[in-house]
Structure formats: structure tokens, C-alpha cells
Write a protein that holds these residues in place. Sequence first.
Motif, PDB file in Angstrom:
ATOM      1  N   GLN A 264       0.829  -1.210   0.000  1.00  0.00           N
ATOM      2  CA  GLN A 264       0.000   0.000   0.000  1.00  0.00           C
ATOM      3  C   GLN A 264       0.863   1.260   0.000  1.00  0.00           C
ATOM      4  O   GLN A 264       0.533   2.242  -0.648  1.00  0.00           O
ATOM      5  CB  GLN A 264      -0.958  -0.025   1.178  1.00  0.00           C
ATOM      6  CG  GLN A 264      -2.104  -0.997   0.882  1.00  0.00           C
ATOM      7  CD  GLN A 264      -3.083  -1.139   2.000  1.00  0.00           C
ATOM      8  OE1 GLN A 264      -2.670  -1.245   3.165  1.00  0.00           O
ATOM      9  NE2 GLN A 264      -4.361  -1.181   1.680  1.00  0.00           N
ATOM     10  N   THR A 313      -6.936  -6.890  -2.202  1.00  0.00           N
ATOM     11  CA  THR A 313      -6.992  -5.481  -1.771  1.00  0.00           C
ATOM     12  C   THR A 313      -6.539  -4.561  -2.909  1.00  0.00           C
ATOM     13  O   THR A 313      -7.175  -3.546  -3.197  1.00  0.00           O
ATOM     14  CB  THR A 313      -6.113  -5.273  -0.518  1.00  0.00           C
ATOM     15  OG1 THR A 313      -6.473  -6.247   0.443  1.00  0.00           O
ATOM     16  CG2 THR A 313      -6.262  -3.883   0.061  1.00  0.00           C
ATOM     17  N   LEU A 314      -5.419  -4.941  -3.556  1.00  0.00           N
ATOM     18  CA  LEU A 314      -4.916  -4.087  -4.651  1.00  0.00           C
ATOM     19  C   LEU A 314      -5.896  -4.056  -5.819  1.00  0.00           C
ATOM     20  O   LEU A 314      -5.968  -3.067  -6.551  1.00  0.00           O
ATOM     21  CB  LEU A 314      -3.564  -4.610  -5.158  1.00  0.00           C
ATOM     22  CG  LEU A 314      -2.380  -4.505  -4.194  1.00  0.00           C
ATOM     23  CD1 LEU A 314      -1.157  -5.189  -4.783  1.00  0.00           C
ATOM     24  CD2 LEU A 314      -2.045  -3.043  -3.903  1.00  0.00           C
ATOM     25  N   SER A 315      -6.655  -5.145  -5.990  1.00  0.00           N
ATOM     26  CA  SER A 315      -7.548  -5.253  -7.151  1.00  0.00           C
ATOM     27  C   SER A 315      -8.877  -4.535  -6.968  1.00  0.00           C
ATOM     28  O   SER A 315      -9.647  -4.409  -7.930  1.00  0.00           O
ATOM     29  CB  SER A 315      -7.854  -6.731  -7.439  1.00  0.00           C
ATOM     30  OG  SER A 315      -6.681  -7.437  -7.690  1.00  0.00           O
ATOM     31  N   LYS A 316      -9.160  -4.098  -5.737  1.00  0.00           N
ATOM     32  CA  LYS A 316     -10.458  -3.446  -5.495  1.00  0.00           C
ATOM     33  C   LYS A 316     -10.609  -2.240  -6.404  1.00  0.00           C
ATOM     34  O   LYS A 316      -9.693  -1.425  -6.501  1.00  0.00           O
ATOM     35  CB  LYS A 316     -10.538  -2.974  -4.040  1.00  0.00           C
ATOM     36  CG  LYS A 316     -11.061  -4.029  -3.127  1.00  0.00           C
ATOM     37  CD  LYS A 316     -11.530  -3.433  -1.812  1.00  0.00           C
ATOM     38  CE  LYS A 316     -11.770  -4.584  -0.861  1.00  0.00           C
ATOM     39  NZ  LYS A 316     -10.967  -4.508   0.348  1.00  0.00           N
ATOM     40  N   PRO A 317     -11.770  -2.088  -7.039  1.00  0.00           N
ATOM     41  CA  PRO A 317     -11.950  -0.926  -7.909  1.00  0.00           C
ATOM     42  C   PRO A 317     -11.770   0.368  -7.110  1.00  0.00           C
ATOM     43  O   PRO A 317     -12.122   0.416  -5.940  1.00  0.00           O
ATOM     44  CB  PRO A 317     -13.397  -1.072  -8.392  1.00  0.00           C
ATOM     45  CG  PRO A 317     -13.763  -2.497  -8.146  1.00  0.00           C
ATOM     46  CD  PRO A 317     -12.950  -2.956  -6.989  1.00  0.00           C
ATOM     47  N   ARG A 320      -6.995   4.284  -6.781  1.00  0.00           N
ATOM     48  CA  ARG A 320      -5.617   3.824  -6.573  1.00  0.00           C
ATOM     49  C   ARG A 320      -5.362   2.420  -7.133  1.00  0.00           C
ATOM     50  O   ARG A 320      -4.283   1.876  -6.968  1.00  0.00           O
ATOM     51  CB  ARG A 320      -5.257   3.887  -5.085  1.00  0.00           C
ATOM     52  CG  ARG A 320      -4.955   5.338  -4.680  1.00  0.00           C
ATOM     53  CD  ARG A 320      -4.940   5.492  -3.191  1.00  0.00           C
ATOM     54  NE  ARG A 320      -3.712   5.029  -2.565  1.00  0.00           N
ATOM     55  CZ  ARG A 320      -2.563   5.698  -2.532  1.00  0.00           C
ATOM     56  NH1 ARG A 320      -2.459   6.869  -3.136  1.00  0.00           N
ATOM     57  NH2 ARG A 320      -1.511   5.225  -1.906  1.00  0.00           N
ATOM     58  N   ARG A 321      -6.357   1.851  -7.776  1.00  0.00           N
ATOM     59  CA  ARG A 321      -6.140   0.510  -8.342  1.00  0.00           C
ATOM     60  C   ARG A 321      -5.101   0.591  -9.469  1.00  0.00           C
ATOM     61  O   ARG A 321      -5.225   1.407 -10.391  1.00  0.00           O
ATOM     62  CB  ARG A 321      -7.446  -0.055  -8.898  1.00  0.00           C
ATOM     63  CG  ARG A 321      -7.328  -1.518  -9.349  1.00  0.00           C
ATOM     64  CD  ARG A 321      -8.576  -1.927 -10.146  1.00  0.00           C
ATOM     65  NE  ARG A 321      -8.674  -3.373 -10.350  1.00  0.00           N
ATOM     66  CZ  ARG A 321      -8.023  -4.056 -11.273  1.00  0.00           C
ATOM     67  NH1 ARG A 321      -7.198  -3.430 -12.113  1.00  0.00           N
ATOM     68  NH2 ARG A 321      -8.193  -5.356 -11.385  1.00  0.00           N
ATOM     69  N   VAL A 325      -3.456  -5.569 -12.669  1.00  0.00           N
ATOM     70  CA  VAL A 325      -3.142  -6.349 -11.463  1.00  0.00           C
ATOM     71  C   VAL A 325      -3.071  -7.828 -11.863  1.00  0.00           C
ATOM     72  O   VAL A 325      -4.031  -8.379 -12.407  1.00  0.00           O
ATOM     73  CB  VAL A 325      -4.194  -6.158 -10.351  1.00  0.00           C
ATOM     74  CG1 VAL A 325      -3.730  -6.866  -9.073  1.00  0.00           C
ATOM     75  CG2 VAL A 325      -4.441  -4.684 -10.068  1.00  0.00           C
ATOM     76  N   GLN A 347     -10.791 -10.296  -8.211  1.00  0.00           N
ATOM     77  CA  GLN A 347     -10.989  -9.130  -9.088  1.00  0.00           C
ATOM     78  C   GLN A 347      -9.707  -8.637  -9.769  1.00  0.00           C
ATOM     79  O   GLN A 347      -9.564  -7.449 -10.046  1.00  0.00           O
ATOM     80  CB  GLN A 347     -11.620  -7.973  -8.313  1.00  0.00           C
ATOM     81  CG  GLN A 347     -13.016  -8.281  -7.792  1.00  0.00           C
ATOM     82  CD  GLN A 347     -13.635  -7.052  -7.152  1.00  0.00           C
ATOM     83  OE1 GLN A 347     -13.357  -6.757  -5.991  1.00  0.00           O
ATOM     84  NE2 GLN A 347     -14.426  -6.333  -7.888  1.00  0.00           N
ATOM     85  N   CYS A 348      -8.747  -9.556  -9.949  1.00  0.00           N
ATOM     86  CA  CYS A 348      -7.534  -9.117 -10.644  1.00  0.00           C
ATOM     87  C   CYS A 348      -7.722  -9.303 -12.151  1.00  0.00           C
ATOM     88  O   CYS A 348      -8.704  -9.897 -12.594  1.00  0.00           O
ATOM     89  CB  CYS A 348      -6.318  -9.864 -10.129  1.00  0.00           C
ATOM     90  SG  CYS A 348      -6.416 -11.628 -10.302  1.00  0.00           S
TER      91      CYS A 348
END
Length: 408
Positions: A264, A313-317, A320-321, A325, A347-348
Amino acid sequence: MLEQRRILLIVAGGIAAVKIPDLIRRLRERGAAVRCILTKSGAQFVTPLTLAALSGDKVYTDLFDLKDEAEMGHIRLSREADIVLVAPATADLMAKMAHGLADDLATTALLATDKPVMIAPSMNVMMWTHPATQANLSTLQTRQITVVGPGAGDLACGEVGDGRMAEVPDIIAALSRHFQKDVRRGPLARRRAIVTSGPTHEPIDPVRYIANRSSGKQGHAIAAALIAQGADVTLISGPTTEPTPDGVKLVKVETAEQMMKAAQAALPVDIAVCAAAVADWGVSNPAPGKIKKTAGAKPPTVKLAPNPDILATLSKPGSRRPRLVIGFAAETSNVVKNAKTKRVSKQCDWIVANDVSPGTGTFGGDHNTVHLVTADGVEDWPTLRKQAIADRLVERIATALSGKASRE
Ligand code: PMT
């Protein structure tokens, strides 16, 4: 990358010098010009004649050869190169470099050069881990000397551990990355990327932890491939003995929680590749002191709690996505089917699926067999070296991002 590059190759005295003829051959195949300095002890392992025949150039061996000094002084020798490569770099030569000694042609050229220097250490594991060698290594690194390897494995002395000179393809890759960085170009120039790599360690108490078999080879290879294509890479790595690819920003972590925080903190990025084998569960309440074994007492129970999911978490729309991913799926059955499910649930954008069943050698091995799962379908790739998989994946990343604005 190596076409027309001039490499001054200093060959010191270690058994790994026997790999040098192959290195020279491969460098010349790539269009590089190689000129060798062979130390007195290096000549115990490989002959000047072999190096001269393969490099197609004179081999320099003695500082006090007046004819050489008349033809080409050691200063000119060290300056008429784009890079000075020391392979194998022995403990002795590293110590001399760290302390600025100049008692033969090799050390004199190293002291006189104004060019970048790369070393490929090779020695016994105890010599490598000795505080003196490690202190010399730190000194050399603070002087921006690039270190490639050493790797772990069987050593010529019969012991096993770190100290094995990097393999020829790894030295060539490090040189290519060096020159790539030098010209600062590539399809991913100005793109920012995060790569997670290696295992996580989830502490049970200060002494024990839960881990997995990831070596970091696949993740580190991806970081190196991204660098080679010009990206600005933050490599977030769990505990591993893999050498740090040249040019990455390395963030070392142990636990999944720490990996999550580091990922993050590295945002915003264009590309996230989650190759780490992150523990799905950590110990819910690690003991502050070592859990004692008491005679007759029941074995302790370890209670697990879910870890944060970095990929999900990184893939969440959201704003900051990352634009792209990419996750991995480590499976032991229904590899592609499970990977497809993972791509959707996390969601990647893409999933690189691999079989990690015992006997595949995926964990810790140099090769991998993967399936690239995207929204458009599944591609089955042949078994390749992990670096080749990384190169291929990064080529796909560059194509996918071409034409899209970067998050500089
Ligand atoms: O390191 P090597 O020895 O070279 O081996 C390579 C590898 C087998 C570790 C690698 O190719 C690989 O498969 N990495 C993913 C391992 C894994 O954790 O897979 P998974 O199916 O359990 O997880 C799916 C994805 O979610 C992965 O991208 C993983 O990084 C991510 N994840 C999982 C759990 C978690 N808490 N956070 C995550 O981000």
C-alpha cells in the motif's frame, strides 16, 4: 543490449573460473567485445590461451610486463571498457577492492577505472558469510558496485550453501539490465510497478514460524524483467536468499501484514504482480517468549487467523487501483479451473496459474509451467526457465499498457 558493449573481464582464482570460457562465448554471441585480465591465481584454473582464443583479443596477465605497459597501460585498459566485470570475484580480491590495494594488474585496473564495476562473487560458504567478507561487500555496495549472485548450492569444496558463482545466464542478464538502465529506455520506461515475491513467515513465538516453500525465484525474475523493460520497480520480498535484481527498490518483509503495508505504501503504480506465496493465515496470538516444552504437558495449540489478502486489496476498484493487477495461483489440482475462479473472486486482471504439486519442482526450481488466465481465455505456455516466463509475461504487460497513460 550487449551489442558493441566493451567488457573488461577480470578473472580471479577460483574454481568458478572454469565457467568463464562459456561466459565469454555467450557474451560474444550477443555482440559484446570481451578483453580479459587473468590474475596469477586465475591462471591456475583457466589458461590465457583459452581466454585469448575465445575473446579474440590479447589476455593481460602481469602488471610489470613492460611491453604491455608500452602498448597499453593499465589505466587505458581499465578506461577502454564500458564496464569492468570481475568473475569469479574471490574473497581475497573483494577484500583488496574494498581496501584499495593495487598489487597486480587486476587490482590496479580496478582502482584506476572510472567505469561501472560488477562482481560475481564465488567462494566457500563460510568465507562468504564471514563478517569480514560481508563488511567488504557492504563497502563495495556503498560504492555502487553491482553484485550478481552468489547463489546457493553444492560448492567445489564439498560444502553446501551460499557462495556459488552466479550462473552464466544470470551474469549475462545482470549485464543486460545494467546497460538497459544505462540507456533508460524500454516499453515500460516511466511505468511504476510493485512485485511481491517469496514466502511469508508467520511467527508462532520469537523462535518458530509458519512458512512455505517459495524461494522467490519466480517473483524476483519478474522484477528483473520489468526493470529490463525500463519500469521503476518496488520488489516487496519475504525472506529469501535470491539475489536482489539490479535496480529494484527492495522492501524486505517477513509477515503478510508487513507485505500488505509495504504494497500500500508503494502505491500508486501502473502494474502490480503478486507472485509471493503469502500465508493465508497467521498465528492469532503469537507468544511473546519461546513456548517451553514441559515434560508431560500437552503440545501447545496454534490458533490461526486470516491474513489480509494483498492481491484482492490491490484489485479493489478505485482511483488507486493499478492499471494492471496480476496474481498467481498455486494449485495442486484443477489448476486452470481454480485459477479462473481466483481471477474472478480476487478481481484481478490476469492470473498466472502453476501446479505446485510435489515432484513438479515449481517451488524452488529454475523452471515453471504456467497457464495465463485472462478475461479473454487461457493460454498454456510451455515449460520455460522462470526468467523466460518473466520476460514473456512482461512483454504481455508492455503490450497491454501501450497507449495508456502512466501514473508517474
Ligand atoms: O518462489 P518460487 O520458488 O520461484 O515459486 C514460485 C511460486 C510457486 C511461489 C509462484 O509461481 C506462485 O505461484 N506464487 C503464488 C503463490 C500463492 O500464494 O498462490 P495462492 O493461489 O495461494 O494465492 C493466489 C494469489 O493471491 C497469489 O497471487 C498470492 O500472491 C495472492 N495472495 C494470497 C494470499 C494473501 N493473503 N494475499 C495475497 O496477495
